[in-house]
Design an enzyme around this catalytic site. Sequence first.
Site, PDB file in Angstrom:
ATOM      1  N   SER A   1      67.574 -13.911  48.228  1.00 54.19           N
ATOM      2  CA  SER A   1      66.185 -13.665  48.612  1.00 54.19           C
ATOM      3  C   SER A   1      65.548 -14.913  49.202  1.00 54.19           C
ATOM      4  CB  SER A   1      65.384 -13.216  47.386  1.00 54.19           C
ATOM      5  OG  SER A   1      64.022 -13.055  47.723  1.00 54.19           O
ATOM      6  N   ASP A   2      64.823 -14.702  50.269  1.00 55.68           N
ATOM      7  CA  ASP A   2      63.960 -15.740  50.795  1.00 55.68           C
ATOM      8  C   ASP A   2      62.822 -15.956  49.797  1.00 55.68           C
ATOM      9  OD1 ASP A   2      62.898 -17.533  52.677  1.00 55.68           O
ATOM     10  OD2 ASP A   2      61.590 -15.991  53.504  1.00 55.68           O
ATOM     11  N   LYS A   3      62.223 -17.144  49.798  1.00 54.35           N
ATOM     12  CA  LYS A   3      61.104 -17.403  48.892  1.00 54.35           C
ATOM     13  C   LYS A   3      59.771 -17.030  49.534  1.00 54.35           C
ATOM     14  CE  LYS A   3      59.217 -21.461  48.533  1.00 54.35           C
ATOM     15  NZ  LYS A   3      57.768 -21.200  48.794  1.00 54.35           N
TER      16      LYS A   3
END
Length: 868
Positions: A309-311
């Site tokens: 996941s991207d932040k």
Amino acid sequence: MLKQGLSSEDIPALRVEYGLNVIPAPPLPGVILLFARQFLSPFIYILLLAAIVSFLLGQTASGVFIVIVLLLNAVIGTIQEFSAQKAAAALRNMVKGKARVIRDGAAQMIDIEFLLPGDLVLLASGDKVPADLMLSHSQNLSIDESMLTGESIAVNKNADAVIPEDTPMADRINAAFAGTIVNTGRGQGIVQSIGLNTEIGRIAKDVNKERESEPPLMIRIRRFTYQVAGGIMLAIVALILLMFWDGTYALEAMLLMAIGLAVSTIPEGLPAALTVALAIGMRRMARHNVIIRKLVAVEALGSCTFICSDKTGTLTVNEMTIRRIVLPDGKTYEISGEGVAPGGEVSSEHSLEPAKLLCTAGVLANEAHLDYAGKEWSSEGDIVDVAFLVLAKKLGISVTALREDNPCKALIPYESERAFSGSLNHAAGKTRLYIKGSPEKMMQMCSQMLTENGPVPIDIDLLTSQFESLATQGYRLLSLGMRTVADDSQAEEVLHDVTFLGIVAMIDPLRPEAYEAVKRCRSGGIEVAMITGDHPATAKAISVDLGLCDQNDTVVSGPMLSEMTAKGAGAARELILSARVFARIEPQQKEHIVTTLRESGHFVAVTGDGVNDAPAMRSANAGIAMGKRGTDVARESADLIITDDNFASIVDGIEEGRIVYNNIRKVIALLVATGFSAILLFFLAVLAGLPMPLSAVQLLWLNLVANGLQDVALAFEPKEGGELDKQPRAPNEPIFERRIIEHVLLTGAVMGGLAFLVFWTLHQMNTEIDAARNLTLMLMVLFGNFHALNSRSETRSLFQIRFFANPFLILAVPLAQLIHIGAMYTPGLSDVLALQPITLTQWGILLGVACSLVVVEELHKFWHRQKQ
């Protein structure tokens, strides 16, 4: 050169050498090519051979039926694969438009595509950077690079900075990159790279590559296809050898028997049932804000064992929020709420007045605006300035009144070289300087600090310890100060002897639903890792809060990964597999991480919303883009789009994906068991020296019409419950695994064995061959009816399932029976299928025989439940 720019004389030669500043579109496969691809399958090869042999033997009806099946399958596959691939087009749109350049010493506007290396480009607030530039001048220049790096905060640029060549992209403050947005200030830069040679161009190359990974379902279906095809060929060879050994079968009879066996065992109804199952899942996912761009991706989430996941904007809200205020005397104020919405409150056991004074400094030394438009709050300006306006709302301060009561005399704009901003404001007969900036810079300007006992000499050691304590928790820090000055003072003359008011600790906060979403992923056996371009300390603080890692775990940074990669693939692989938090990661490194996880046996899903996420999403088994904040490139590179940008929606998608896969398993078990029963029926007939028990046309009718309705209706089965309480399937687990094999062997043996006994009995009674086949086919249709009902669950009893939970199947079962009975009375069709009406007594006897299948399947499920 810097002042004159390129000359007109230089341009032709440079144009020949470098070409246009464009990103070429990838070639798209045509409809004809896609249609031709549909015939590249072992099933298709076997059916094509069966059709050719049928025509050669004069079995025209059988040949036509087979050809129709092949064409239907090809049309369905072509429609599925003909999806628009717009990723490169979206990338090109990001660098279209005009650019201001200096050529021949004069400023002019030119089309971006005509930019060349060496051009001197002028930048101003709001501009989109047209190419990769090396800055030659910067004035209060900040650029939003979040679409490339994932960094929430705009990057303050400094043309005079000397940066090593191997510096990560996020830290190259003396450069500007194509496609990014100028947030504030002005600048000039020399074009270094254009088109595919820019940072965004290199991403385009990766996006345009042929996808290395496949959706999990396609991997399993392909493996299943080859397994079944191999089994069919072995069965055909064995059957022919058996007939040769018997010695009583003519060549034509053997070929017809082989064709019948091929037609009976190939699951012709699988493409239609698979398409329906995926389409149903797509509609159900849409109710959970998950939009499917590629049909086979419906099941992909349910198969995934690892989510990268991207932040920024995915796990977090992508809006800076002030979480804590710390005063010089140690008083602390905690602030709740996220983003630009002023919901939340300031909590502390101390008076709020010192916090309000500090906030006043942040609001007045500020150029942002916050307004309520429609149903949500909207902001304009630097996100740090917006964070102070939101804090003012939470403290009950009217920003409008405060600014009206304290008119600004002079503004000190923020510049990266100075690391502070401020304003001179006049109120109540006094002029005050309000200033905010980095803690290090503020300590240099301050001579005292404010405490409950009034101003006291500044304690550098005390303040430094406060800064360091907050920094290790991943906060972005800003300090504020004020000073009363003479009315005629100039701003630049009073930047000393300032009173230090305190520190604010800011963070891009986690989405509230992210905690539960990650927890549900873990309970479902799915690992979650964060990959971000943000600072390692910030990434770690977020990850510890979210439960992705412990305080003592190592955050893998981009330079660290580059160092391990230089040592060898093994060292990089070990580092990647051991980490769950990655920071300062560049696009190619993110793709490397995903590829490593995938090659290690994981089915990988990647979430993101920026251009920097696109290559990794293409490399993953399932790419998931955020719909609201996502760039066009991210959305067009993705298999699925989350319309509400809610990480929790992914978990709902996982559940639906698992339901879809369970239904596909049920359909496949139903089809293969039916095929196995036909194999057994044919082998027993040959061993008994009997003629072909069913013709090829009758078998096609059984598979596509009588049983085909039920196959498709079974795909509508709702969830059984507990899908997310189970571990994900092992990536190497085939569709045709032990549970299905058990089911196929048991139910296939019952159906094939009993069908043979009926056919043998009829033969012993000297029943005409067409009449015997007619009754045997009716028995197989009845078996299919009961088998479809019992296939609704692999473990639960038919009598424990809510009967009308799947109304489509409840309608399909009697409809299939009625269609078959209707065919007996339909002139022409009954002749082709060699059908004739049967008596009610005959139908009743066959019904009783078929009921035995329910008894056997119920006993098998009961045994499994007891075993568990």
